[in-house]
Design an enzyme around this catalytic site. Structure first.
Site, PDB file in Angstrom:
ATOM      1  N   ASP A 217      42.585  30.592  28.838  1.00 41.12           N
ATOM      2  CA  ASP A 217      41.188  30.992  29.011  1.00 41.12           C
ATOM      3  C   ASP A 217      40.485  31.222  27.675  1.00 41.12           C
ATOM      4  OD1 ASP A 217      39.764  30.949  31.342  1.00 41.12           O
ATOM      5  OD2 ASP A 217      39.842  33.093  31.721  1.00 41.12           O
ATOM      6  N   ASP A 360      44.642  41.346  41.806  1.00 35.29           N
ATOM      7  CA  ASP A 360      45.947  41.264  42.447  1.00 35.29           C
ATOM      8  C   ASP A 360      46.020  42.169  43.683  1.00 35.29           C
ATOM      9  OD1 ASP A 360      45.659  43.525  40.914  1.00 35.29           O
ATOM     10  OD2 ASP A 360      47.416  43.167  39.668  1.00 35.29           O
TER      11      ASP A 360
END
Length: 754
Positions: A217, A360
């Site tokens: 990223d 998550d």
């Protein structure tokens, strides 16, 4: 009634939770202001009301009074319950169903008994000021006790899936169940050497139907070249929208595996990770398998105290105890790394949740809401880098808190999302309430100051009452605390861990409730190197500010107690005052001890080497100046090794001289070139340090597999008991590391630099 509505980012019309939260807080402020106004406007009326309540309160039910027949046997209930607890723990060193349920039954009974005594006999309603503090403290304590009761209730059932994993693994090992697996490694600014070991370990997994993808990223050229060198797939994107969740979702559209594994950039799996986890997916209701997070370096708290091999990381309690409890309730927490998820289930749930910083946790909730099962396998099948200093530790924990508490403001809220069972919501509620305990921790630091500086006595209890009602509850809970969490943490050490970030967490909670999405994703720094001791003033400041008044408070309380004893007066008002002072000085003394230890933790010890060293014994053959010698390794890293030479004959070396050496680690069939230098030559078996020359890829793969990938190598450390914890902490206070270990650490830095 007005209904405040807004359009969220998915286009749905929903209530604006932030506006509602602000209105609730505003209403509470107005209500509190109104009560204060009534207080002053009624003049003496309020005092009269509290005086009447005080009269009623001073005549509690007989079953909440110390029986006259027990006056000479006050310690009997405590002794009996402690003996029962010790016998149970001796017969069952590891909690079994029968032993755990018995202990939990005792704890629940004692908690309810204490709660009744505390709420019906110990309040001080003698004046409005005393009443406000006394009732406020009680309400705070009731909140904590109810949270504890909820956890005890959930603890009656615990899942252990290791036997289940043994059965499922057979089909994987015998190639009867081998779905395709995509391993995703998201990265953002992590150093190349950290990523390299993670990729090598993933490639070493004992599973043929796998592909590894590096999700960069930060669009770094060196990372693209690294993936090319190691032979894994490289994926990047043009933006960083939604941080890690966006990175993972972008990769989902470019991969096809039936199962998806996610490892953070610093997490290294053991070779059997997939053979132990993939088999669970033979059950089509299973959407995700989570494994524990363990660490191959000491966390900063243990390292700063010099207790690296004595106390366990903070996460151990969560992964040894809490996750197994949540598994039994069907509410396993997806921890962001070291998990396997079914692609079809993930796509049905809409991919990784982007509404929160904790993508998550809420992805797991979405999977559960779709009717899928999440399971937890309590086996250490990977290890990563723990936060390497206190600042990184704080950044990580505050992000977790902010992300989790955003639950109250998003559609994935486990308390309201359709599809979850009541037991699942209860388990998630317990997890959400946990973060609010930091507020009570801060207030508990402040309460003793009210004794000294405001003359407030919020708790009134005689010594016999404390012995009869409080002591059994406290000592039994203290005794079984580490047994229930599988020796992962003592109660005293838990309190220290909670104090380190109590003030920042309390502030974060308030910020989230007022402005839940005001901060973005902050990555935990990795690969930190520091050559000197440093003090974290930012975290220490509120503790330093509190330390001085707590010391003054202790001095004042002890002085007042001494005066009362010398006066030998037994007037009722003096006796009532003395009731509170006995608790006050113990409370102040405890606060000073815990604050002192916490301040020592905030002194970061030097960390001069970016590589981790492992205590690993291997037989080695050395070739130096044409001579062949034998030795045993003591510590090994990716850049060097310490060797104890088992022969007294060795080439004479001048101090500081470096000679070329060839080293062969026989057990792993690994041959390396390097430079050797004497380190300790005063013992029977002299020690030499060897710095490796540049490793080729084959050598590096072998070294990483030897250091990080051996199945079963990550062991669970048992924490010291309560008494030993006290002795250790007192020793730390008398001999802090930054004063007494300074020379040893500096010597280590010099050697590691060589």
């Amino acid at each position: 009634m007005f209904d405040f509505i807004s359009f969220n980012h998915r286009g749905y019309i929903s209530k604006n939770p932030m506006l509602i939260a602000i209105l609730i807080l505003l209403g509470l402020v107005i209500l509190a202001g109104g009560l204060v106004g009534v207080w002053f406007s009624l003049d003496g009326t309020l005092n009269y009301v509290f005086a009447q309540l005080e009269v009623l309160y001073n005549t509690p039910p007989f079953w909440l009074q110390v029986p006259l027949v027990m006056v000479d046997y006050l310690f009997t209930p405590t002794i009996i319950l402690l003996v029962i607890s010790w016998i149970i723990m001796w017969v069952s060193p590891v909690p079994k169903n029968w032993s755990r349920i018995t202990i939990l039954g005792i704890l629940l009974g004692l908690t309810i008994r204490y709660l009744l005594w505390r709420s019906l006999t110990t309040l001080n309603l003698s004046s409005p000021l005393n009443s406000v503090f006394s009732i406020g403290l009680l309400l705070l304590e009731v909140f904590i006790l109810l949270t504890n009761i909820l956890q005890l209730f959930l603890m009656f059932r615990v899942k252990d899936r290791r036997t289940e994993a043994n059965l499922y693994a057979v089909d994987v090992l015998e190639d009867r169940f081998t779905p395709s697996v995509d391993i995703l490694i998201p990265t953002y600014n992590e150093p190349t050497y950290i990523l390299k070991r993670t990729i090598i370990a993933c490639q070493a997994l004992d599973y043929s139907h796998k592909k590894i993808y590096l999700l960069d990223d930060t669009r770094r050229e060196e990372i693209r070249l690294l993936s090319q060198e190691l032979g894994c797939q490289y994926i990047t994107r043009n933006n960083n929208i939604h941080a890690k969740a966006g990175n993972l979702n972008h990769a989902l559209g470019q991969t096809q595996g039936e199962l998806i594994v996610v490892f953070d950039a610093d997490f290294v799996p053991t070779k059997n990770f997939l053979t132990r986890t993939v088999g669970f997916f033979q059950d089509h209701t299973v959407a995700l398998v989570q494994t524990p997070q363990s660490y191959y370096n000491a966390d900063p708290i243990a390292r700063n105290l010099g207790l690296e091999n004595i106390i366990t990381p903070e996460e151990e309690v969560f992964y040894r105890q809490i996750q197994s409890i949540k598994d039994s309730a069907g509410s396993v927490v997806c921890a962001g790394t070291s998990f396997v998820v079914r692609r079809s289930a993930l796509e049905k749930a809409g991919g990784f949740v982007t509404e929160s910083l904790s993508e998550d946790y809420f992805t797991g909730i979405q999977l559960s809401a779709q009717g899928y099962r999440l399971v937890y396998l309590n086996e250490k099948l990977s290890a990563g880098l723990a936060a390497e200093n206190i600042s990184a530790y704080a950044t990580q924990r505050l992000r977790w808190a902010r992300g989790t508490l955003q639950a109250f403001f998003i559609q994935s809220n486990p308390l309201t999302i359709p599809g979850l069972k009541p037991i699942q919501r209860l388990a998630h509620l317990e997890g959400l309430l946990h973060w609010f305990t930091s507020i009570h921790r801060v207030i508990f630091l402040l309460i003793p100051l009210a004794y000294s500086f405001l003359g407030v006595i919020p708790i009134r209890a005689t010594i016999p009452e404390i012995i009869y009602f409080f002591l059994p509850y406290y000592l039994v809970q203290l005794t079984v605390f580490s047994w229930l969490n599988y020796r992962s943490r003592s109660a005293l050490l838990s309190d220290i861990y909670s104090l380190i970030l109590a003030f920042p967490l309390a502030i974060t909670i308030i910020q989230v409730m007022l402005s839940p999405f005001s901060k973005g994703f902050e990555v935990t720094a990795k690969g930190i190197v520091n050559h000197r001791f440093s003090f974290n003033w930012k975290l220490a400041l509120p503790l330093l500010i509190l330390f001085i008044p707590n010391a003054i408070s202790l001095w004042h309380v002890l002085g007042t107690c001494l005066i009362i004893v010398q006066m030998q007066t037994f007037q009722p008002e003096i006796i009532q005052h003395f009731k509170g002072l006995g608790i006050a000085w113990i409370w102040s003394l405890y606060n000073l001890l815990i604050i002192s230890i916490t301040l020592l933790i905030l002194v970061d010890a030097p960390k001069s080497d970016q590589y981790e060293w492992f205590d690993l014994r291997r037989l080695v053959k050395l070739e130096v100046n044409g001579k062949v010698l034998w030795g045993v390794t003591t510590f090994i890293s990716e850049v060097g090794v310490y060797v104890e030479v088992t022969q007294s004959v060795f080439p004479v070396m001048v101090s500081g001289e470096m000679l070329p050496v060839t080293l062969e680690i026989l057990e792993d069939n690994l041959r390396l070139e390097g430079q050797i230098i004497p380190t300790h030559n005063n013992s029977e078996f002299p020690t030499y340090s060897i710095c490796f020359n540049q490793l080729n890829l084959t050598q590096h793969r072998c070294l990483v597999e030897m250091l990080f990938c051996r199945p079963g190598q990550w062991k669970s450390l048992c924490t010291p008991g309560e008494l030993k914890s006290i002795l250790i902490l007192v020793g730390i206070l008398l001999k802090p590391r930054f004063l007494f270990d300074r020379d040893r650490i500096i010597d280590f830095i010099k050697v590691s630099k060589v």
